[in-house]
Design an enzyme around this catalytic site. Structure first.
Site, PDB file in Angstrom:
ATOM      1  N   GLU A  36      18.169 -16.815  -8.645  1.00  0.00           N
ATOM      2  CA  GLU A  36      17.729 -15.527  -8.768  1.00  0.00           C
ATOM      3  C   GLU A  36      17.037 -15.272 -10.287  1.00  0.00           C
ATOM      4  O   GLU A  36      16.230 -14.817 -10.718  1.00  0.00           O
ATOM      5  CB  GLU A  36      18.946 -14.444  -8.913  1.00  0.00           C
ATOM      6  CG  GLU A  36      18.634 -13.090  -9.145  1.00  0.00           C
ATOM      7  CD  GLU A  36      17.295 -12.404  -8.424  1.00  0.00           C
ATOM      8  OE1 GLU A  36      16.652 -13.112  -7.512  1.00  0.00           O
ATOM      9  OE2 GLU A  36      16.736 -11.334  -8.895  1.00  0.00           O
ATOM     10  N   LYS A  40      13.421 -14.361 -11.118  1.00  0.00           N
ATOM     11  CA  LYS A  40      12.890 -13.497 -12.049  1.00  0.00           C
ATOM     12  C   LYS A  40      11.872 -13.852 -13.038  1.00  0.00           C
ATOM     13  O   LYS A  40      11.044 -13.060 -13.489  1.00  0.00           O
ATOM     14  CB  LYS A  40      14.367 -12.924 -12.762  1.00  0.00           C
ATOM     15  CG  LYS A  40      14.414 -11.550 -12.846  1.00  0.00           C
ATOM     16  CD  LYS A  40      14.829 -10.623 -11.841  1.00  0.00           C
ATOM     17  CE  LYS A  40      14.019 -10.856 -10.587  1.00  0.00           C
ATOM     18  NZ  LYS A  40      14.318  -9.960  -9.567  1.00  0.00           N
ATOM     19  N   CYS A  90       0.945  -1.253   0.148  1.00  0.00           N
ATOM     20  CA  CYS A  90       0.056  -0.133  -0.127  1.00  0.00           C
ATOM     21  C   CYS A  90       0.995   1.286  -0.093  1.00  0.00           C
ATOM     22  O   CYS A  90       2.010   1.287   0.595  1.00  0.00           O
ATOM     23  CB  CYS A  90      -0.877  -0.035   1.211  1.00  0.00           C
ATOM     24  SG  CYS A  90      -2.147  -1.229   1.258  1.00  0.00           S
ATOM     25  N   LYS A  96       6.024  -4.214  -4.151  1.00  0.00           N
ATOM     26  CA  LYS A  96       7.348  -4.309  -4.049  1.00  0.00           C
ATOM     27  C   LYS A  96       8.122  -4.212  -2.656  1.00  0.00           C
ATOM     28  O   LYS A  96       8.926  -4.965  -2.363  1.00  0.00           O
ATOM     29  CB  LYS A  96       7.952  -2.938  -4.747  1.00  0.00           C
ATOM     30  CG  LYS A  96       9.559  -2.876  -4.850  1.00  0.00           C
ATOM     31  CD  LYS A  96      10.001  -2.112  -5.969  1.00  0.00           C
ATOM     32  CE  LYS A  96      11.594  -2.210  -6.030  1.00  0.00           C
ATOM     33  NZ  LYS A  96      12.026  -3.505  -6.565  1.00  0.00           N
ATOM     34  N   HIS A 127      18.369 -36.700  -8.574  1.00  0.00           N
ATOM     35  CA  HIS A 127      17.751 -37.097  -7.514  1.00  0.00           C
ATOM     36  C   HIS A 127      16.384 -36.810  -7.291  1.00  0.00           C
ATOM     37  O   HIS A 127      15.675 -37.036  -6.260  1.00  0.00           O
ATOM     38  CB  HIS A 127      18.579 -36.512  -6.199  1.00  0.00           C
ATOM     39  CG  HIS A 127      19.854 -37.070  -5.986  1.00  0.00           C
ATOM     40  ND1 HIS A 127      20.418 -38.343  -6.008  1.00  0.00           N
ATOM     41  CD2 HIS A 127      21.050 -36.096  -6.224  1.00  0.00           C
ATOM     42  CE1 HIS A 127      21.480 -38.328  -5.759  1.00  0.00           C
ATOM     43  NE2 HIS A 127      22.153 -37.091  -6.154  1.00  0.00           N
ATOM     44  N   ASN A 137      -1.398   2.555   5.486  1.00  0.00           N
ATOM     45  CA  ASN A 137      -0.381   1.558   5.066  1.00  0.00           C
ATOM     46  C   ASN A 137      -0.010   0.772   6.539  1.00  0.00           C
ATOM     47  O   ASN A 137       0.529   1.317   7.304  1.00  0.00           O
ATOM     48  CB  ASN A 137       0.612   2.240   4.427  1.00  0.00           C
ATOM     49  CG  ASN A 137       1.815   1.054   4.023  1.00  0.00           C
ATOM     50  OD1 ASN A 137       1.675  -0.063   3.887  1.00  0.00           O
ATOM     51  ND2 ASN A 137       3.173   1.445   4.225  1.00  0.00           N
ATOM     52  N   GLY A 138      -0.385  -0.557   6.243  1.00  0.00           N
ATOM     53  CA  GLY A 138       0.208  -1.349   7.593  1.00  0.00           C
ATOM     54  C   GLY A 138      -1.280  -2.216   7.689  1.00  0.00           C
ATOM     55  O   GLY A 138      -1.855  -2.478   7.047  1.00  0.00           O
ATOM     56  N   TRP A 183      -2.834  -2.787  -1.844  1.00  0.00           N
ATOM     57  CA  TRP A 183      -2.502  -4.249  -1.989  1.00  0.00           C
ATOM     58  C   TRP A 183      -3.140  -5.015  -0.774  1.00  0.00           C
ATOM     59  O   TRP A 183      -2.713  -4.614   0.546  1.00  0.00           O
ATOM     60  CB  TRP A 183      -0.950  -4.437  -1.529  1.00  0.00           C
ATOM     61  CG  TRP A 183      -0.547  -5.838  -2.073  1.00  0.00           C
ATOM     62  CD1 TRP A 183      -0.231  -6.407  -3.078  1.00  0.00           C
ATOM     63  CD2 TRP A 183      -0.321  -6.902  -0.915  1.00  0.00           C
ATOM     64  NE1 TRP A 183       0.105  -7.610  -3.109  1.00  0.00           N
ATOM     65  CE2 TRP A 183       0.150  -8.071  -1.906  1.00  0.00           C
ATOM     66  CE3 TRP A 183      -0.631  -7.198   0.408  1.00  0.00           C
ATOM     67  CZ2 TRP A 183       0.452  -9.108  -1.192  1.00  0.00           C
ATOM     68  CZ3 TRP A 183      -0.341  -8.436   0.923  1.00  0.00           C
ATOM     69  CH2 TRP A 183       0.113  -9.532   0.000  1.00  0.00           C
ATOM     70  N   ARG A 190       3.891  -0.266  -4.820  1.00  0.00           N
ATOM     71  CA  ARG A 190       3.548  -0.754  -3.545  1.00  0.00           C
ATOM     72  C   ARG A 190       2.105  -1.579  -3.234  1.00  0.00           C
ATOM     73  O   ARG A 190       1.900  -2.292  -2.267  1.00  0.00           O
ATOM     74  CB  ARG A 190       3.498   0.266  -2.522  1.00  0.00           C
ATOM     75  CG  ARG A 190       4.654   1.108  -2.436  1.00  0.00           C
ATOM     76  CD  ARG A 190       4.812   2.380  -1.422  1.00  0.00           C
ATOM     77  NE  ARG A 190       4.520   1.841  -0.147  1.00  0.00           N
ATOM     78  CZ  ARG A 190       5.630   1.833   0.484  1.00  0.00           C
ATOM     79  NH1 ARG A 190       6.862   1.973   0.216  1.00  0.00           N
ATOM     80  NH2 ARG A 190       5.464   1.465   2.085  1.00  0.00           N
ATOM     81  N   GLU A 222       8.459 -14.540 -11.613  1.00  0.00           N
ATOM     82  CA  GLU A 222       7.492 -13.583 -11.162  1.00  0.00           C
ATOM     83  C   GLU A 222       7.148 -12.548 -12.093  1.00  0.00           C
ATOM     84  O   GLU A 222       6.024 -12.162 -12.013  1.00  0.00           O
ATOM     85  CB  GLU A 222       8.298 -12.700  -9.937  1.00  0.00           C
ATOM     86  CG  GLU A 222       9.573 -12.064 -10.576  1.00  0.00           C
ATOM     87  CD  GLU A 222      10.124 -11.150  -9.395  1.00  0.00           C
ATOM     88  OE1 GLU A 222      11.385 -10.965  -9.338  1.00  0.00           O
ATOM     89  OE2 GLU A 222       9.238 -10.661  -8.420  1.00  0.00           O
TER      90      GLU A 222
HETATM   91  C1  F6R Z   1      11.877 -10.061  -6.580  1.00  0.00           C
HETATM   92  C2  F6R Z   1      12.127  -9.096  -5.484  1.00  0.00           C
HETATM   93  C3  F6R Z   1      12.018  -9.539  -4.077  1.00  0.00           C
HETATM   94  C4  F6R Z   1      12.508  -8.776  -2.969  1.00  0.00           C
HETATM   95  C5  F6R Z   1      11.934  -9.248  -1.719  1.00  0.00           C
HETATM   96  C6  F6R Z   1      12.797  -8.452  -0.594  1.00  0.00           C
HETATM   97  O1  F6R Z   1      12.327  -9.519  -7.673  1.00  0.00           O
HETATM   98  O2  F6R Z   1      12.249  -7.986  -5.526  1.00  0.00           O
HETATM   99  O3  F6R Z   1      12.087 -11.004  -4.139  1.00  0.00           O
HETATM  100  O4  F6R Z   1      13.900  -9.045  -3.233  1.00  0.00           O
HETATM  101  O5  F6R Z   1      10.912  -8.774  -1.375  1.00  0.00           O
HETATM  102  O6  F6R Z   1      12.600  -7.012  -0.669  1.00  0.00           O
HETATM  103  P1  F6R Z   1      13.610  -6.015  -0.061  1.00  0.00           P
HETATM  104  O7  F6R Z   1      15.054  -5.990  -0.784  1.00  0.00           O
HETATM  105  O8  F6R Z   1      13.072  -4.549  -0.171  1.00  0.00           O
HETATM  106  O9  F6R Z   1      13.720  -6.426   1.241  1.00  0.00           O
END
Ligand code: F6R
Length: 605
Positions: free
Chosen positions: A479, A483, A2, A600, A502, A101-102, A75, A27, A486
């Protein structure tokens, strides 16, 4: 999760709030809303399920205008995405409007309390109790009311509050969620994050927990929860307004991938020879610790996982553990004052990582954070902090912040190894030199994206894509896989090359795509065997690496990388995987910057 924004000033609040919400949409983006104190002396409220664009469409049909307002992009946590559950929420009498937000953990008790008093609720959210409780307590003194409400709330909150009796005062308070206060020539702002106000000002205050900000168009004053005035320092943000714009790219993600040579260069400069990061690194006394624990979430965890290989290889440190912050916080970890706990977080606001940091501190461990957002909770609370010079990262999928986290971890490992006497000064110089070559090598990859783009267009129909690697290649395969899944919604898993047989190899079918990383010279033969094993079961393989003498042929395609020491190769292979994921998602026509169900900054558990 949010985003909130508020404005009081000389200009019409509506376009300012909508524009700010665009910068905060990362957000949360399942619904949005705005409330403006209008000429009628009442709040004009417009809320809409869906993306911000849907709210904009709705707003174009209303003549909403005013010099004070608040906005929210959601969100969902409590209650499905809907118009009614969108913020702002108003008390039943329409006197008090709130954006939140929260999460209010005791909202059920508060709601029951208010229902018994005959108050009717319009939404299923936890947030509405704040507006209803405020209106119930309201006695003509909005500050007193907010303090009384805050004292009853359990959980986390960043709040923007307006009252019809105070047409020129916007009030904010926070606990465990970020809130900045911006001041400009034409008015004052509240926002969840700096990019929302950058167009208007780079002068901000960071609100602390249980601090109250009272904003007027030409002044801001701060109070503690006992209503005593407090002084706060005005900070100047170095990010430019343009850094939070797409700059001609179709998506923020592609822009942020392309920015990597620059942000790598800036981050390396701040840590290697001089700069604030170097000062912090020099202060760390690695000799004091017998254990390093790295903890983070998502991609930041993957950066930590890669770093484990490097710390072990270079420092020969007895114990380097990597833990998911969501697990670490509840496992009663065996750590003490001889443990250095490293927290990695782009936002500096991830709830689990914050909790992990506080857990580590409560057990007497020193905490070192690697953070992108200055003024964030983790940056402020950790004992030591290194800043990634990635600039604002807007796309939900991290790219440039991840890459800058990696290089800071490399530099940290090199410095620790040198201080512990585990590497010679010559080798330290050689490794440091290799790091300085990374930005140019990253740029070389970005100049040759055609093949990656073409390959991605052929992979669009894949049901499932596997990533394999050995050693540090395995770490970075995690990673690559994250990527891809997602943003492209293609199922994907990453496996250590030797582990595939395995169990997981049973999933390999005719034409299954396997991305194999090959940057560790001592393991070239081993990863080749794994590649042959999957090809003989029908897979086609995309190999990424600086393994020489490999030619694309039949079922095997190869993307060569510039030569680099294997320990730092993740910085190059990850760029290829970011581009591969990006173009796969782009070919599917997906909303790359805002993938479904994600946000994010994960400020809830
Ligand atoms: C994936 C991504 C997330 C963040 C995770 C941690 O592309 O961006 O997996 O890495 O939510 O977020 P931060 O780095 O803000 O703690």
């Amino acid at each position: 999760m949010c985003g909130i924004i508020g404005y009081v000033g000389n200009e019409n609040a509506v376009p300012i709030i909508v524009d700010g919400l665009k910068k905060l949409e990362y957000r949360g983006y399942d619904s949005a809303g705005i409330a403006v104190y209008g000429e009628s002396g009442l709040f004009d409220v417009v809320k809409q399920k869906g993306r911000l664009a849907a709210l904009e469409d709705k707003l174009s049909g209303f003549a909403v205008k005013g010099i004070m307002g608040i906005g929210h992009t959601r969100w969902a946590t409590h209650g499905e995405p809907s118009d009614a559950n969108s913020h702002p929420h108003l008390g039943t009498g329409g006197k008090i409007a709130v954006v939140h937000n929260g999460i209010i953990e005791n909202y059920k008790q508060l709601k029951e309390y208010l229902l018994k008093k005959g108050i009717c609720f319009a939404s299923q959210t936890d947030s509405e109790v704040i507006a209803q409780l405020a209106e119930y307590y309201y006695n003509g003194d909005i500050m007193e009311t907010i303090i009384k409400v805050a004292n009853r709330l359990e959980g986390s909150y960043a709040l923007g509050i307006m009252c019809t009796d105070d047409p020129d005062r916007l009030i904010a308070i926070k606990k465990d969620n970020p809130l900045i206060i911006g001041v400009s020539e034409h008015g004052s702002f509240i926002a969840s994050d700096v990019p929302a106000v950058l167009k208007h000002t780079n002068r901000v205050y960071y609100l602390g927990d249980k601090e109250i900000a009272v904003l007027k168009k030409d002044s801001v004053s701060f109070y503690n929860i006992d209503r005593e005035p407090i002084e706060k320092t005005l900070e100047r943000i170095t990010w430019s307004a343009g850094s939070a714009e797409k700059g001609g790219y179709e998506h923020f993600m592609l822009k942020e991938i392309m920015e990597q040579p620059k942000v790598l260069r800036d981050t390396i400069a701040s840590a290697l020879n001089s700069g604030e990061n170097k000062t912090v690194i020099d202060k760390l006394e690695i000799e004091r610790y017998n254990k390093i624990v790295i903890t983070a979430c998502g991609s930041a965890y993957n950066a930590g996982f890669a770093a484990k290989y490097i710390f072990e290889r270079l420092c020969r440190f007895p114990s380097v553990e990597v833990e998911l912050a969501s697990e670490f916080r509840y496992k009663d970890a065996v750590i003490d004052s001889k443990t250095l706990v490293i927290l990695i977080s782009q936002s500096g606001e991830t709830a689990d990582t914050i909790a992990a940091m506080r857990e580590a501190k409560s057990k007497g461990s020193d905490t070192l954070s690697i953070v992108n957002v200055v003024g964030s909770t983790i940056a402020k609370e950790a004992d030591y902090c290194l800043f990634t010079a990635a600039g604002p990262e807007i796309a939900v999928a991290t790219t440039k912040a991840f890459s800058t986290q990696l290089v800071l971890l490399y530099i940290l490992a090199i410095r620790f190894a040198a201080r512990l006497g585990r590497i010679t000064p010559e080798y330290e110089r050689e490794l440091s030199h290799q790091i300085t070559t990374l930005p140019d090598k990253a740029a070389q990859i970005l100049e040759q994206i055609d093949f990656i783009q073409k390959y991605a267009s052929e992979s669009v129909g894949s049901k499932s894509i596997f990533f394999i690697g050995r050693n540090i290649d395995y770490a970075i395969a995690l990673e690559g896989s994250l990527k891809l899944k997602e943003i492209s919604y293609i199922h994907s898993e990453a496996y250590a090359g030797g582990e595939l047989k395995h169990g997981t190899i049973s999933l390999i079918e005719e034409e299954t795509l396997v991305v194999a990383l090959s940057n560790c010279p001592s393991l070239y033969g081993k990863i080749m065997s794994n590649i042959e094993q999957v090809i003989s079961r029908g897979a086609k393989v995309l190999m990424i690496g600086n393994q020489p003498k490999i030619k694309s042929d039949g079922k095997l395609s190869h993307i060569p990388l510039p030569e680099i020491c294997e320990l730092f190769s993740p910085s190059l292979s990850v760029i290829v995987m970011q581009l591969f994921s990006y173009y796969t998602a782009a070919n599917k026509g997906l909303d790359i910057d805002k993938p479904r169900n994600l946000a994010k900054s994960v400020t809830v558990e």
